[in-house]
Scaffold this motif. Structure first.
Motif, mmCIF file in Angstrom:
data_model
loop_
_atom_site.group_PDB
_atom_site.id
_atom_site.type_symbol
_atom_site.label_atom_id
_atom_site.label_comp_id
_atom_site.label_asym_id
_atom_site.label_seq_id
_atom_site.Cartn_x
_atom_site.Cartn_y
_atom_site.Cartn_z
ATOM 1 N N LEU A 144 41.271 -96.525 101.223
ATOM 2 C CA LEU A 144 41.590 -95.442 100.294
ATOM 3 C C LEU A 144 43.023 -95.563 99.784
ATOM 4 O O LEU A 144 43.298 -95.327 98.601
ATOM 5 N N LEU A 145 43.939 -95.944 100.673
ATOM 6 C CA LEU A 145 45.336 -96.119 100.278
ATOM 7 C C LEU A 145 45.470 -97.259 99.275
ATOM 8 O O LEU A 145 46.164 -97.127 98.254
ATOM 9 N N ALA A 146 44.802 -98.380 99.535
ATOM 10 C CA ALA A 146 44.862 -99.525 98.616
ATOM 11 C C ALA A 146 44.284 -99.143 97.250
ATOM 12 O O ALA A 146 44.838 -99.507 96.204
ATOM 13 N N ALA A 147 43.177 -98.409 97.255
ATOM 14 C CA ALA A 147 42.557 -97.985 95.999
ATOM 15 C C ALA A 147 43.481 -97.047 95.224
ATOM 16 O O ALA A 147 43.598 -97.151 93.990
ATOM 17 N N ALA A 148 44.153 -96.150 95.933
ATOM 18 C CA ALA A 148 45.071 -95.210 95.286
ATOM 19 C C ALA A 148 46.245 -95.946 94.655
ATOM 20 O O ALA A 148 46.660 -95.630 93.522
ATOM 21 N N LEU A 149 46.782 -96.930 95.344
ATOM 22 C CA LEU A 149 47.904 -97.709 94.815
ATOM 23 C C LEU A 149 47.482 -98.510 93.581
ATOM 24 O O LEU A 149 48.225 -98.587 92.594
ATOM 25 N N ALA A 150 46.288 -99.106 93.648
ATOM 26 C CA ALA A 150 45.783 -99.870 92.502
ATOM 27 C C ALA A 150 45.542 -98.950 91.295
ATOM 28 O O ALA A 150 45.824 -99.328 90.148
ATOM 29 N N LEU A 151 45.035 -97.746 91.561
ATOM 30 C CA LEU A 151 44.791 -96.785 90.484
ATOM 31 C C LEU A 151 46.100 -96.351 89.830
ATOM 32 O O LEU A 151 46.191 -96.251 88.595
ATOM 33 N N LEU A 152 47.125 -96.123 90.642
ATOM 34 C CA LEU A 152 48.441 -95.769 90.098
ATOM 35 C C LEU A 152 48.986 -96.891 89.220
ATOM 36 O O LEU A 152 49.587 -96.642 88.170
ATOM 37 N N SER A 153 48.761 -98.138 89.646
ATOM 38 C CA SER A 153 49.194 -99.287 88.847
ATOM 39 C C SER A 153 48.495 -99.316 87.498
ATOM 40 O O SER A 153 49.101 -99.601 86.461
ATOM 41 N N LEU A 154 47.202 -99.026 87.523
ATOM 42 C CA LEU A 154 46.429 -98.992 86.277
ATOM 43 C C LEU A 154 46.938 -97.897 85.349
ATOM 44 O O LEU A 154 47.106 -98.113 84.143
ATOM 45 N N LEU A 155 47.215 -96.718 85.894
ATOM 46 C CA LEU A 155 47.715 -95.607 85.084
ATOM 47 C C LEU A 155 49.053 -95.955 84.445
ATOM 48 O O LEU A 155 49.337 -95.554 83.313
ATOM 49 N N LEU A 156 49.864 -96.744 85.172
ATOM 50 C CA LEU A 156 51.168 -97.137 84.653
ATOM 51 C C LEU A 156 51.066 -97.957 83.373
ATOM 52 O O LEU A 156 51.871 -97.805 82.454
ATOM 53 N N ILE A 157 50.080 -98.859 83.325
ATOM 54 C CA ILE A 157 50.007 -99.772 82.183
ATOM 55 C C ILE A 157 49.157 -99.240 81.041
ATOM 56 O O ILE A 157 49.030 -99.901 80.002
ATOM 57 N N LEU A 158 48.588 -98.040 81.176
ATOM 58 C CA LEU A 158 47.772 -97.475 80.101
ATOM 59 C C LEU A 158 48.523 -97.341 78.777
ATOM 60 O O LEU A 158 47.919 -97.507 77.710
ATOM 61 N N PRO A 159 49.840 -97.042 78.792
ATOM 62 C CA PRO A 159 50.554 -96.952 77.505
ATOM 63 C C PRO A 159 50.771 -98.295 76.814
ATOM 64 O O PRO A 159 51.195 -98.326 75.651
#
Length: 290
Positions: free
Chosen positions: A98-113
């Motif tokens: 769950l922690l790894a998935a959360a970190l990966a999701l945050l990374s994805l949100l970062l590059i959305l712009p």
């Protein structure tokens, strides 16, 4: 969950993410910054710079969590890793995933712009980071796979900054791959006795008695490729001075790894942070002085 328990869980998660050991983040960050400065001619977009600095930390942290999950039955038998959270039973498999998935999701949100090409390239970047830990079971030189994973920020910053990925980005990726094999083989030499006992595959084991020679060969080709890159990009004396400094730092590492002393090999690995930093300083200074 009370305050004390919450703080303890956060400490455990921080250990899983190697927050207290930033060397991996720095070794991942320096080549990304090389690429960003070259792609932008020394004038990177502040947004892109912020996104990739934060993203480097998040993806390296996610990779560490996945690595510990993959090695959860192994770390207990390795002296250097015997006190990691999984090895001492401080974290569950579900928590880690769950922690790894959360970190990966945050990374994805970062590059959305950022642009569509950067978003597209994030897919193989995540796959590389997630699968690397498992290559140690079957691939004779998993450090080469790590080299690709640790270099993928380079074409991504070119995509983000310029909207395309030129040949220069792939050349820099290949050079960084060799540098990664060099420093991570030194890292693997520190764990070689334990890895031999438990059957893990590493470049230090595959190269055998030629481990030191292989490291220095990779360093040598890396420097040669970086020299050719400088010529192709029209870089000046600050950059070449930084490569001379990098060579001196690498020569110092040779004196350490040739002893095959475990502590000195690990120190040599850590010292590669200086190599990455000095090369970045040379690139940044070159553009700054123009």
């Amino acid at each position: 969950m009370n305050h004390s328990t919450m703080r303890h869980r956060l400490q455990v998660y921080g250990q899983l993410m190697r927050v207290d050991k930033p060397i991996g983040t720095l070794l991942l960050l320096w080549p990304t910054l090389w690429g960003l400065w070259l792609a932008s001619s020394g004038r990177p977009s502040p947004l892109i710079l912020l996104v990739f600095v934060a993203g480097t930390f998040l993806m390296r942290s996610a990779g560490c969590v996945i690595n510990d999950y993959a090695d959860r039955h192994i770390d207990l038998h390795v002296e250097r890793t015997s006190q990691r959270p999984f090895a001492r039973g401080a974290v569950s498999e579900k928590e880690a995933l769950l922690l790894a998935a959360a970190l990966a999701l945050l990374s994805l949100l970062l590059i959305l712009p950022l642009n569509g090409l950067t978003l597209l390239m994030s897919i193989p970047a995540v796959l590389l980071a997630a699968t690397y830990p498992f290559t140690k079971r079957f691939f004779p030189i998993p450090q080469a796979y790590l080299g690709i994973a640790f270099s993928f920020g380079i074409p991504m910053v070119y995509a983000a900054q310029t909207g395309q990925v030129p040949a220069t980005a792939w050349w820099l990726l290949a050079a960084n791959l060799l540098w990664t094999v060099a420093y991570d083989t030194a890292y693997a030499m520190a764990d070689k006795p334990d890895d031999l006992k438990i059957g893990i595959r590493t470049s230090a084991i595959t190269f055998g008695d030629y481990d030191v020679a292989a490291i220095m060969l990779c360093h040598g080709i890396f420097i040669a490729m970086m020299t050719l890159l400088g010529m192709d990009q029209g870089l000046g004396w600050p950059y070449y001075l930084s490569l001379v400094a990098a060579c001196l730092l690498i020569a110092k590492q040779y004196r350490e790894i040739r002893t095959r002393d475990r502590k000195l090999c690990f120190k040599a690995f850590l010292d590669n942070n200086r190599v990455g930093a000095v090369i970045f300083a040379g690139i940044a200074a070159d553009f700054l002085l123009r």
